[in-house]
Enzyme design. Structure first.
Site, PDB file in Angstrom:
ATOM      1  N   ASP A  95      -7.601  -7.660   0.867  1.00  0.00           N
ATOM      2  CA  ASP A  95      -6.616  -7.756   1.952  1.00  0.00           C
ATOM      3  C   ASP A  95      -7.319  -7.379   3.247  1.00  0.00           C
ATOM      4  OD1 ASP A  95      -6.245  -4.592   1.571  1.00  0.00           O
ATOM      5  OD2 ASP A  95      -5.377  -5.202   3.497  1.00  0.00           O
ATOM      6  N   ASP A 123       0.867  -1.165   0.000  1.00  0.00           N
ATOM      7  CA  ASP A 123       0.000   0.000   0.000  1.00  0.00           C
ATOM      8  C   ASP A 123       0.908   1.221   0.000  1.00  0.00           C
ATOM      9  OD1 ASP A 123      -2.954   0.944   1.949  1.00  0.00           O
ATOM     10  OD2 ASP A 123      -2.218   1.559  -0.003  1.00  0.00           O
TER      11      ASP A 123
HETATM   12  C1  LIG Z   1      -9.577  -1.814   7.007  1.00  0.00           C
HETATM   13  N1  LIG Z   1     -10.283  -0.953   6.098  1.00  0.00           N
HETATM   14  C2  LIG Z   1      -9.622  -0.318   5.117  1.00  0.00           C
HETATM   15  N2  LIG Z   1      -8.305  -0.473   4.851  1.00  0.00           N
HETATM   16  C3  LIG Z   1      -8.038   0.361   3.838  1.00  0.00           C
HETATM   17  C4  LIG Z   1      -6.812   0.634   3.209  1.00  0.00           C
HETATM   18  C5  LIG Z   1      -5.570  -0.124   3.635  1.00  0.00           C
HETATM   19  C6  LIG Z   1      -5.632  -1.536   3.067  1.00  0.00           C
HETATM   20  N3  LIG Z   1      -4.719  -2.435   3.787  1.00  0.00           N
HETATM   21  C7  LIG Z   1      -3.333  -2.138   3.516  1.00  0.00           C
HETATM   22  C8  LIG Z   1      -2.387  -2.666   4.538  1.00  0.00           C
HETATM   23  C9  LIG Z   1      -1.167  -3.029   4.078  1.00  0.00           C
HETATM   24  C10 LIG Z   1      -0.232  -3.559   4.972  1.00  0.00           C
HETATM   25  C11 LIG Z   1      -0.529  -3.641   6.314  1.00  0.00           C
HETATM   26  C12 LIG Z   1      -1.795  -3.256   6.776  1.00  0.00           C
HETATM   27  C13 LIG Z   1      -2.731  -2.767   5.880  1.00  0.00           C
HETATM   28  C14 LIG Z   1      -6.789   1.629   2.191  1.00  0.00           C
HETATM   29  N4  LIG Z   1      -5.593   1.944   1.584  1.00  0.00           N
HETATM   30  C15 LIG Z   1      -5.569   2.938   0.675  1.00  0.00           C
HETATM   31  N5  LIG Z   1      -4.411   3.285   0.097  1.00  0.00           N
HETATM   32  N6  LIG Z   1      -6.695   3.631   0.309  1.00  0.00           N
HETATM   33  C16 LIG Z   1      -7.912   3.349   0.848  1.00  0.00           C
HETATM   34  O1  LIG Z   1      -8.921   4.004   0.484  1.00  0.00           O
HETATM   35  C17 LIG Z   1      -7.995   2.302   1.841  1.00  0.00           C
HETATM   36  C18 LIG Z   1      -9.216   1.992   2.458  1.00  0.00           C
HETATM   37  C19 LIG Z   1      -9.224   1.033   3.471  1.00  0.00           C
HETATM   38  N7  LIG Z   1     -10.206   0.573   4.280  1.00  0.00           N
END
Ligand SMILES: CNc1nc2c(CCNCc3ccccc3)c3nc(N)[nH]c(=O)c3cc2[nH]1
Length: 369
Positions: free
Chosen positions: A266, A91
């Site tokens: 994820d 991300d």
């Molecule tokens: C839980 N709900 C949720 N997560 C979202 C994320 C993070 C996704 N998980 C990435 C991750 C990677 C490594 C470790 C932990 C997490 C988002 N990322 C972005 N860039 N944009 C979003 O709109 C967005 C919306 C989300 N809603």
């Protein structure tokens, strides 16, 4: 040339296929275990492989704070560092800044924030995020930097964040350039407003990405409201490229999102819940702390290889009650394996034209709480 995405079967809006990358094939629908700080918590990479996972997530925000982008490159990149030679998606870090960092400021140029670890100051621009993801970490799939608004959002705030995300998407693409062995995904924003999501989708398409994520969901709107957005949002994105629903979710969320055309997911839930004693099953989540398991000699799921079929609930109950490290390991492992079994069952159902029946059976059997 983007990674080939071969859809082998569809049923209604659901699809199953393979995203082919230089480091390996990703079977879709795919669940991607989250590896925040260069580890899928409480699991070795070998255990993650045994669950059937084709790809894991890395996190720019955590890795840029510790061990740091330049050190990560010095150490040969994340794959070598953690011993995972299959695909990694990272991300872009913006979402984590808003949810984890100390004081943060969002400007046109970049996000500035202070580390939640030691308070040090950091800057994350679209260009710097791409450099960290693609060049320092070495991610196979990078995400554009975006701005996700909280729920509920005022339409004006959602519009501003969506338009900033589009401008950052264009800058991310320019910084990424054309690469043969790595991919870049754009992120659709627009909160729960259909017209904003349509505008976001059209502008992402114009910029052109290797895949498209649906952002801005799983931020507290709940299952029902998320499904209402998914009734239109996935199909606003190109049908011939992967669609990734970020941060989702519970098993029932995955089933309903696949039904509406989503390919990749994820979520921290399987590992986080596992560490707290919660095990996911086809009947729904159970908590092994509960006394009713103290003498239950049945396994969590006899159809899943590994701890799911080799340990009794009584033993897991004991380990969790005793707060033993092994309890966290075995339940994390089971939950990741369950999420892989769920996506494998959906791939098979779509391939054989019986996803509708799968979805009905799932709802009949699963009581989510
Ligand atoms: C839980 N709900 C949720 N997560 C979202 C994320 C993070 C996704 N998980 C990435 C991750 C990677 C490594 C470790 C932990 C997490 C988002 N990322 C972005 N860039 N944009 C979003 O709109 C967005 C919306 C989300 N809603």
């Amino acid at each position: 040339m983007p990674f080939p995405f071969d859809i082998s079967a569809t049923e209604g809006r659901a699809r199953t296929g393979v995203l082919k990358t230089p480091r390996g094939d990703i079977r879709t629908p795919a669940f991607m275990p989250v590896g925040t700080a260069a580890t899928v918590k409480a699991m070795t990479v070998d255990q993650v492989k045994q669950t059937g996972a084709d790809i894991i997530l890395g996190n720019t925000y955590h890795l840029m704070l510790r061990p740091g982008p330049e050190r990560m490159e010095t150490l040969g990149g994340l794959h070598k560092f953690m011993g995972w030679d299959k695909p990694i998606l990272t991300d872009s870090g913006g979402f984590q800044v808003m949810s984890l960092a100390g004081i943060s400021k969002v400007k046109e140029e970049a996000v500035t924030f202070s580390s939640h670890i030691d308070g040090s100051k950091h800057v994350l621009s679209p260009e710097r995020s791409i450099q960290i993801q693609a060049d320092r970490i070495g991610a196979d799939i990078s995400m554009q930097l975006d701005q996700c608004v909280a729920y509920p959002a005022e339409k004006d705030a959602a519009k501003k964040a969506m338009e900033l995300s589009i401008r950052w998407g264009a800058r991310s693409k320019a910084a990424f350039g054309t690469r043969e062995t790595q991919a870049l995904f754009g992120i659709q924003q627009g909160s729960t407003f259909e017209d904003l999501r349509r505008q976001s989708s059209e502008q992402l398409r114009e910029i052109g990405f290797d895949g498209y994520a649906i952002g801005g969901l799983a931020v507290g709107e709940g299952h029902q409201a998320m499904c209402e957005v998914l009734d239109y949002a996935p199909e606003m994105l190109p049908a011939d490229r992967p669609r990734y629903l970020m941060g989702v979710g519970k098993p029932i969320d995955l089933v309903e999102a696949v039904y509406r055309g989503v390919d990749m997911f994820d979520c921290v839930l399987p590992t986080r819940a596992g560490r707290h004693g919660q095990a996911w099953t086809w009947e729904g989540p159970i908590n092994l702390k509960n006394a009713r398991f103290a003498e239950d000699q049945t396994p969590l799921d006899p159809t899943i290889d590994g701890p799911s079929s080799t340990y009794s609930k009584a033993y897991l109950h004991h380990l969790i009650r005793a707060d033993e490290i092994l309890g966290k390991i075995l339940l994390s492992w089971h939950n990741i394996a369950f999420f892989q079994a769920l996506t494998a069952a959906m791939r098979d159902a779509i391939q054989h034209g019986r996803f509708e029946q799968f979805r009905k059976d799932f709802h009949a059997r699963h009581t989510s709480n």
